[in-house]
Design a protein around this motif. Structure first.
Motif, PDB file in Angstrom:
ATOM      1  N   ILE A 187       0.846  -1.198   0.000  1.00  0.00           N
ATOM      2  CA  ILE A 187       0.000   0.000   0.000  1.00  0.00           C
ATOM      3  C   ILE A 187       0.877   1.241   0.000  1.00  0.00           C
ATOM      4  O   ILE A 187       0.723   2.144  -0.822  1.00  0.00           O
ATOM      5  CB  ILE A 187      -0.942   0.003   1.227  1.00  0.00           C
ATOM      6  CG1 ILE A 187      -2.018  -1.054   1.052  1.00  0.00           C
ATOM      7  CG2 ILE A 187      -1.585   1.363   1.410  1.00  0.00           C
ATOM      8  CD1 ILE A 187      -2.912  -1.242   2.248  1.00  0.00           C
ATOM      9  N   LEU A 188       1.842   1.257   0.921  1.00  0.00           N
ATOM     10  CA  LEU A 188       2.750   2.402   0.984  1.00  0.00           C
ATOM     11  C   LEU A 188       3.438   2.608  -0.352  1.00  0.00           C
ATOM     12  O   LEU A 188       3.435   3.702  -0.918  1.00  0.00           O
ATOM     13  CB  LEU A 188       3.816   2.146   2.057  1.00  0.00           C
ATOM     14  CG  LEU A 188       3.466   2.563   3.458  1.00  0.00           C
ATOM     15  CD1 LEU A 188       4.595   2.184   4.396  1.00  0.00           C
ATOM     16  CD2 LEU A 188       3.237   4.061   3.486  1.00  0.00           C
ATOM     17  N   PHE A 225      -7.513   2.225   0.412  1.00  0.00           N
ATOM     18  CA  PHE A 225      -7.566   0.863  -0.128  1.00  0.00           C
ATOM     19  C   PHE A 225      -8.035   0.886  -1.571  1.00  0.00           C
ATOM     20  O   PHE A 225      -7.570   0.105  -2.406  1.00  0.00           O
ATOM     21  CB  PHE A 225      -8.506  -0.016   0.708  1.00  0.00           C
ATOM     22  CG  PHE A 225      -7.879  -0.524   1.965  1.00  0.00           C
ATOM     23  CD1 PHE A 225      -6.948  -1.543   1.906  1.00  0.00           C
ATOM     24  CD2 PHE A 225      -8.201   0.023   3.177  1.00  0.00           C
ATOM     25  CE1 PHE A 225      -6.357  -2.013   3.054  1.00  0.00           C
ATOM     26  CE2 PHE A 225      -7.611  -0.435   4.327  1.00  0.00           C
ATOM     27  CZ  PHE A 225      -6.693  -1.458   4.273  1.00  0.00           C
ATOM     28  N   GLY A 226      -8.965   1.792  -1.868  1.00  0.00           N
ATOM     29  CA  GLY A 226      -9.425   1.932  -3.239  1.00  0.00           C
ATOM     30  C   GLY A 226      -8.287   2.339  -4.158  1.00  0.00           C
ATOM     31  O   GLY A 226      -8.086   1.760  -5.231  1.00  0.00           O
ATOM     32  N   LEU A 227      -7.512   3.323  -3.713  1.00  0.00           N
ATOM     33  CA  LEU A 227      -6.354   3.770  -4.499  1.00  0.00           C
ATOM     34  C   LEU A 227      -5.384   2.618  -4.703  1.00  0.00           C
ATOM     35  O   LEU A 227      -4.892   2.379  -5.807  1.00  0.00           O
ATOM     36  CB  LEU A 227      -5.623   4.909  -3.773  1.00  0.00           C
ATOM     37  CG  LEU A 227      -6.280   6.271  -3.753  1.00  0.00           C
ATOM     38  CD1 LEU A 227      -5.414   7.246  -2.972  1.00  0.00           C
ATOM     39  CD2 LEU A 227      -6.492   6.782  -5.154  1.00  0.00           C
ATOM     40  N   PHE A 228      -5.139   1.886  -3.604  1.00  0.00           N
ATOM     41  CA  PHE A 228      -4.201   0.767  -3.663  1.00  0.00           C
ATOM     42  C   PHE A 228      -4.712  -0.313  -4.616  1.00  0.00           C
ATOM     43  O   PHE A 228      -3.962  -0.825  -5.449  1.00  0.00           O
ATOM     44  CB  PHE A 228      -4.006   0.209  -2.250  1.00  0.00           C
ATOM     45  CG  PHE A 228      -3.371  -1.150  -2.215  1.00  0.00           C
ATOM     46  CD1 PHE A 228      -2.049  -1.311  -2.569  1.00  0.00           C
ATOM     47  CD2 PHE A 228      -4.113  -2.260  -1.825  1.00  0.00           C
ATOM     48  CE1 PHE A 228      -1.465  -2.569  -2.526  1.00  0.00           C
ATOM     49  CE2 PHE A 228      -3.540  -3.508  -1.785  1.00  0.00           C
ATOM     50  CZ  PHE A 228      -2.216  -3.668  -2.140  1.00  0.00           C
ATOM     51  N   GLY A 229      -5.992  -0.623  -4.500  1.00  0.00           N
ATOM     52  CA  GLY A 229      -6.566  -1.649  -5.362  1.00  0.00           C
ATOM     53  C   GLY A 229      -6.429  -1.275  -6.826  1.00  0.00           C
ATOM     54  O   GLY A 229      -6.093  -2.113  -7.675  1.00  0.00           O
ATOM     55  N   LEU A 230      -6.662  -0.014  -7.117  1.00  0.00           N
ATOM     56  CA  LEU A 230      -6.536   0.449  -8.501  1.00  0.00           C
ATOM     57  C   LEU A 230      -5.086   0.373  -8.966  1.00  0.00           C
ATOM     58  O   LEU A 230      -4.782  -0.161 -10.040  1.00  0.00           O
ATOM     59  CB  LEU A 230      -7.045   1.891  -8.601  1.00  0.00           C
ATOM     60  CG  LEU A 230      -6.886   2.568  -9.948  1.00  0.00           C
ATOM     61  CD1 LEU A 230      -7.844   1.972 -10.950  1.00  0.00           C
ATOM     62  CD2 LEU A 230      -7.139   4.060  -9.825  1.00  0.00           C
ATOM     63  N   ALA A 275     -12.054  -6.008  -6.963  1.00  0.00           N
ATOM     64  CA  ALA A 275     -12.793  -5.466  -5.823  1.00  0.00           C
ATOM     65  C   ALA A 275     -12.719  -6.421  -4.637  1.00  0.00           C
ATOM     66  O   ALA A 275     -12.488  -5.995  -3.502  1.00  0.00           O
ATOM     67  CB  ALA A 275     -14.247  -5.230  -6.217  1.00  0.00           C
ATOM     68  N   SER A 276     -12.877  -7.722  -4.910  1.00  0.00           N
ATOM     69  CA  SER A 276     -12.843  -8.697  -3.815  1.00  0.00           C
ATOM     70  C   SER A 276     -11.478  -8.732  -3.151  1.00  0.00           C
ATOM     71  O   SER A 276     -11.372  -8.791  -1.923  1.00  0.00           O
ATOM     72  CB  SER A 276     -13.175 -10.089  -4.339  1.00  0.00           C
ATOM     73  OG  SER A 276     -14.451 -10.101  -4.879  1.00  0.00           O
ATOM     74  N   LEU A 277     -10.420  -8.691  -3.979  1.00  0.00           N
ATOM     75  CA  LEU A 277      -9.072  -8.713  -3.411  1.00  0.00           C
ATOM     76  C   LEU A 277      -8.839  -7.483  -2.546  1.00  0.00           C
ATOM     77  O   LEU A 277      -8.305  -7.572  -1.435  1.00  0.00           O
ATOM     78  CB  LEU A 277      -8.036  -8.771  -4.534  1.00  0.00           C
ATOM     79  CG  LEU A 277      -7.861 -10.138  -5.195  1.00  0.00           C
ATOM     80  CD1 LEU A 277      -7.055 -10.017  -6.474  1.00  0.00           C
ATOM     81  CD2 LEU A 277      -7.183 -11.094  -4.235  1.00  0.00           C
ATOM     82  N   THR A 278      -9.258  -6.322  -3.057  1.00  0.00           N
ATOM     83  CA  THR A 278      -9.086  -5.094  -2.292  1.00  0.00           C
ATOM     84  C   THR A 278      -9.814  -5.193  -0.961  1.00  0.00           C
ATOM     85  O   THR A 278      -9.266  -4.859   0.095  1.00  0.00           O
ATOM     86  CB  THR A 278      -9.637  -3.908  -3.093  1.00  0.00           C
ATOM     87  OG1 THR A 278      -9.122  -3.960  -4.410  1.00  0.00           O
ATOM     88  CG2 THR A 278      -9.263  -2.598  -2.443  1.00  0.00           C
ATOM     89  N   THR A 310     -18.091   0.754   0.342  1.00  0.00           N
ATOM     90  CA  THR A 310     -18.288   1.370  -0.972  1.00  0.00           C
ATOM     91  C   THR A 310     -17.014   1.997  -1.496  1.00  0.00           C
ATOM     92  O   THR A 310     -16.629   1.782  -2.651  1.00  0.00           O
ATOM     93  CB  THR A 310     -19.350   2.472  -0.892  1.00  0.00           C
ATOM     94  OG1 THR A 310     -20.387   2.040  -0.053  1.00  0.00           O
ATOM     95  CG2 THR A 310     -19.901   2.768  -2.263  1.00  0.00           C
ATOM     96  N   ALA A 311     -16.343   2.763  -0.646  1.00  0.00           N
ATOM     97  CA  ALA A 311     -15.193   3.533  -1.116  1.00  0.00           C
ATOM     98  C   ALA A 311     -14.124   2.671  -1.808  1.00  0.00           C
ATOM     99  O   ALA A 311     -13.635   3.065  -2.870  1.00  0.00           O
ATOM    100  CB  ALA A 311     -14.587   4.317   0.048  1.00  0.00           C
ATOM    101  N   PRO A 312     -13.775   1.495  -1.279  1.00  0.00           N
ATOM    102  CA  PRO A 312     -12.695   0.734  -1.928  1.00  0.00           C
ATOM    103  C   PRO A 312     -13.098   0.187  -3.298  1.00  0.00           C
ATOM    104  O   PRO A 312     -12.224  -0.117  -4.107  1.00  0.00           O
ATOM    105  CB  PRO A 312     -12.430  -0.421  -0.964  1.00  0.00           C
ATOM    106  CG  PRO A 312     -13.036  -0.019   0.315  1.00  0.00           C
ATOM    107  CD  PRO A 312     -14.174   0.854  -0.028  1.00  0.00           C
ATOM    108  N   ILE A 313     -14.396   0.021  -3.548  1.00  0.00           N
ATOM    109  CA  ILE A 313     -14.761  -0.573  -4.831  1.00  0.00           C
ATOM    110  C   ILE A 313     -15.140   0.475  -5.870  1.00  0.00           C
ATOM    111  O   ILE A 313     -15.481   0.126  -6.990  1.00  0.00           O
ATOM    112  CB  ILE A 313     -15.897  -1.603  -4.675  1.00  0.00           C
ATOM    113  CG1 ILE A 313     -17.128  -0.957  -4.081  1.00  0.00           C
ATOM    114  CG2 ILE A 313     -15.454  -2.768  -3.841  1.00  0.00           C
ATOM    115  CD1 ILE A 313     -18.319  -1.889  -4.073  1.00  0.00           C
TER     116      ILE A 313
END
Lengths: 324, 547
Positions: free
Chosen positions: A55-56, B373-378, B400-403, B469-472
């Motif tokens: 993440i970081l 987490f949304g940013l990271f997932g993307l 989305a599921s992984l995130t 909602t936010a992460p997906i």
């Protein structure tokens, strides 16, 4: 009790001549097996560490192009956030202030109620009532944030507009009230843990000296549990600052710092809402997208700091509880 | 300090603490109450015959014969409304009548050409017809009743002439009589007002391209492109509010100069006083029941139906499927990871720097804001990992599921750890003393004993995943789109749908029951997931106890 599932074999078993000690081969295999097993388990457990590092790494890496081109100075000090202008300006000061603004306002509502509720649950009511009151807090925590946002924008906002005559119902007050509701379960449970961990002796000593409950609580118990309560407040703050859907839907998303500063009825905009709202329109590879990742980095750093603070106080609270 | 003061302060304090809990309960009721109340309207409501028509056409779900009979009966009652409107229109719609007169003239000319008539006869007939047309147009355009009477009388004088017998020109005379009949009953100086008011009434009654009406489009009107405007009021509450708008005209009036405008209601019938349309405003309220046939409806299919026109009709089926898919796939990742991590943390790890790093990571992970987490997932799953694994780098259920799995990992670990830790030592020691290895002890003794607690962790993670909602936002959720065919498609979800319907959708504002229905479905789903898991947990618990 009947011994279901338990079969006792009486008489000598077939391999009774087998020595109790393991053969060298078995010993070696067992040794290797157990260490290999531990190593695999360790690697799996390491996923959390890996996740944090990734993440970081990825959020920071993505923000690097922006920080290189535009510089950190302007990003942190400019009040103008105009990502789609011909000459885009990315000043995140308004957003950072907005996030802190609603979170602190939310805490002003949530902390008094939270501490009172924690005292109520730990010191005042019987187990029976506690078993009724506790699920209320749990349900409040279980309701998804988008449902709170929905409530804020469709029920609370029109009501506020009618009742108080605000120019818009989606404003800092709306967002912070909802954030307070969302932070309350965290604050209550952590604070209650801290207060009830203190043990009877402290309270009994105070009562035996003739103190009333109010005096016992405010002069003895709460001061003694202060580390845990501070940790609760910090964790509540973390919850509020990281919350996205509610502030996105309820804060009005106007890029401004309220003026005068105490006027909660103005619209504001937070970091989380900006990321959520603009990521979809920001083209891949552009400065805008990179700037949003930079906002994410600021958010991440803030929660890291809060996290460290909360852990410091939590460990102190644990020690304090151990002593008493 | 005085003892009395101390005591009363103490009472006040106790009261305040109690009040804080009461406040929380009130907040819970205030939040859930209105949402559940309005959301239940998506499933339980008074469905009209229009609703049943819609169900038949869009979802192929009806008792066709009974419905056809019902429609025939309601059409009979509605016919009166159509007649009233038509009759009124005949005297009002000057543009339409003028073009009708001109049309008749043209057609008459065409008809004449195919008749064997002498050129003189032809010219004369054309001229008479043209003169009639001009007289009519003059009458239509006039606001003087005397002039109209005179013109119409002159037109009607030609009625019995043989040259018009059996031709299209006979329509001139019906047009003329209808118009005179209407003109006698209205205030001629208010043509324009009538036209505007009539238009409003027609939109309320029959709808328009954009607005659904009370009775739906008229039988002779062309089909409308949107399903929402092709039917009348499908729900009795909708019908009531439309009826209210029909009967009461609203106007913004400036009461005092400089003051904000005030809304004023007046009976719409006043506008049409003395005209052929006036009885409409008593007929429709009286006969609305007969025209729409409301019946209490339990629309349970709300939970399986797809929607039409941005949720104007239909339900949340695809959203539920999407939410369940994301949740289940996410759980596949997070449950094993979480349980194994917890087992390691309790059983194997000893205090030291490694342990501290692990603990810190888990706590940090728990504190990371969901949008990050949304940013990271993307950035990681969608844009970095997927292309390298040969998947298309686009938001999808898997991403989305992984995130979400990463997001709920700390919840899962903490709950499982807690559960494993609370297993009494004696269990473990008993097993070890019998000669079982540590692995075997964990699998056969500790883990089953900890299972109820671990299930609690699964519940917590489940409801977290289903509600986030936010992460997906950037990793797999869309507001529109087909039902996903594989986990490599993006999907609609209840959480994102709730957001979208609350702020992003103009049409959704017209159907608050569906708006609230979506969010209540989400809340209910989460509560049901919890309930199911709790039941499961208590069963496992009982079994462990040996009852």
């Amino acid at each position: 009790m009947e011994s279901r599932g338990l079969t006792l074999t009486l008489g000598p078993s077939d391999d009774r001549r087998r020595p109790l000690a393991l053969t060298p081969r078995e010993d070696l295999l067992g040794f290797i097996g157990s260490y290999l097993g531990r190593a695999v388990l360790f690697l799996i457990t390491g996923t959390s560490v890996l996740a944090v590092l990734l993440i970081l790494l990825f959020v920071i890496l993505r923000s690097v192009p922006f920080l290189r081109d535009f510089g950190v100075g302007e990003f942190l000090t400019s009040r103008a956030w105009r990502p789609t202008a011909d000459e885009p300006v990315f000043g995140a000061l308004t957003l950072i202030v907005g996030s802190l603004y609603v979170s602190i306002a939310a805490l002003l509502f949530a902390v008094p109620v939270g501490i009172l509720a924690a005292v109520f649950l730990s010191d005042i009511v019987s187990w029976k009532i506690r078993n009724v009151a506790k699920p209320v807090v749990e349900i409040l925590a279980a309701i998804p944030s988008v449902a709170y946002g929905f409530f804020a924008v469709l029920v609370l906002a029109p009501w506020m507009q009618r009742r108080f005559g605000f120019s818009t119902g989606t404003n800092a007050l709306n967002a912070s009230v909802i954030l307070a509701i969302m932070a309350l379960p965290t604050i209550i449970s952590v604070a209650e843990d801290a207060i009830s961990a203190l043990g009877r002796e402290l309270r009994e000593a105070s009562y035996s000296l003739g103190a009333t409950r109010l005096e016992t609580m405010t002069k003895v118990v709460i001061p003694a549990a202060h580390s845990g309560i501070i940790a609760a407040v910090v964790l509540g703050m973390m919850r509020a600052i990281g919350e996205t859907m509610v502030v996105w839907m309820a804060s009005g998303n106007a890029t401004q710092i309220p003026h005068p500063w105490w006027d909660l009825s103005q619209s504001i905009r937070t970091m989380t809402a900006t990321i959520a709202g603009e990521m979809g329109e920001a083209p891949e590879g552009g400065a805008h997208r990179s700037a949003l990742f930079a906002v994410g980095v600021v958010l991440l750093l803030m929660t890291f700091v809060l996290n460290i603070v909360s852990e410091y106080f939590l460990s102190r609270a644990k020690k304090a509880a151990g002593k008493s | 300090m005085n003892l009395g003061v101390r005591r009363s302060l103490d009472r006040l304090f106790t009261g305040l603490t109690g009040a804080s809990i009461v406040l929380l309960m009130l907040v819970l009721i205030a939040v859930l109450g209105p949402m559940i109340y309005r959301g239940s309207g998506a499933v339980l409501f008074g469905g009209t015959v229009e609703f049943r028509k819609m169900q038949r056409d869009l979802f192929n779900r009806a008792d066709r014969d009974a419905l056809a009979a019902e429609i025939a009966e309601t059409d009979e009652v509605r016919q009166v409304v159509h007649e009233m409107v038509d009759r009124f229109k005949k005297g009002i719609d000057i543009a339409a009548m003028s073009s009708q007169a001109r049309e008749i003239n043209r057609e008459y000319g065409r008809e004449l050409r195919y008749r064997d008539a002498t050129p003189e006869e032809y010219t004369e007939s054309r001229e008479v017809a043209r003169a009639i047309r001009d007289k009519l147009e003059e009458a239509f355009g006039s606001q003087d009743i005397e002039l109209i009477r005179k013109n119409i009388a002159e037109v009607l004088a030609h009625k019995d002439e043989p040259r018009f017998k059996g031709t299209v020109a006979e329509r001139y005379f019906t047009l003329a009589t209808d118009f005179l009949d209407a003109a006698e009953h209205i205030d001629l100086s208010r043509y324009h007002d009538y036209l505007v008011a009539l238009d409003e009434v027609e939109v309320i009654l029959f709808g328009s391209i954009e607005h659904p009406g009370l009775l739906g489009p008229r039988p002779n009107q062309p089909a409308r492109p949107l399903a929402m405007t092709s039917y009348g009021a499908t729900r009795w509450d909708q019908a009531q509010s439309l009826l209210d708008r029909l009967v009461w005209a609203e106007k913004w009036v400036e009461k005092e100069p400089g003051q904000p405008l005030v809304k004023e209601r007046s009976p719409r019938a006043e506008l049409f006083h003395g005209t052929a349309l006036e009885p409409l405003f008593t007929y429709v309220p009286e006969q609305l029941d007969e025209m729409l046939r409301p019946r209490f409806t339990v629309y349970w299919q709300f939970f399986i139906d797809d929607n039409f026109d941005s949720h104007y009709f239909g339900g949340v089926g695809p959203e539920i499927i999407g939410t369940l898919l994301i949740t289940v796939v996410g759980m596949l990742f997070v449950v094993p990871l979480g349980v194994i991590s917890a087992a390691y943390l309790v059983e194997c790890a000893s205090d030291g720097p490694v342990m501290r790093i692990l603990r810190m990571s888990i706590n940090t992970l728990a504190g990371v804001p969901s949008i990050v987490f949304g940013l990271f997932g993307l950035a990681f799953f969608v844009l970095f990992l997927f292309p390298r694994l040969g998947f298309e780098p686009k938001p999808c259920i898997l991403a989305a599921s992984l995130t979400l799995a990463v997001l709920t990992l700390p919840v899962m670990i903490r709950a499982s750890e807690e559960a494993i830790r609370t297993v009494p030592r004696s269990y473990k020691e008993g097993s070890l003393a019998l000669g079982a290895s540590r692995f075997r002890t964990f699998v056969t003794v500790t883990f089953p004993a900890a299972l109820p607690g671990i299930l609690t962790g699964v519940i917590l993670s489940l409801s977290r995943i289903a509600g986030e909602t936010a992460p997906i936002l950037f990793t797999g959720a869309v507001s529109m789109g087909p039902v996903p065919k594989s986990i490599f498609d993006p999907t609609r979800t209840l959480s994102y749908g709730s957001y979208d319907m609350a702020v992003g959708d103009r049409l959704a504002m017209m159907v608050p029951h569906n708006q609230y229905g979506m969010v209540v479905t989400l809340i209910t789903l989460i509560l049901i997931l919890n309930a199911v898991a709790i039941v499961l947990r208590s069963r496992v618990f009982k079994k462990l106890k040996g009852h």
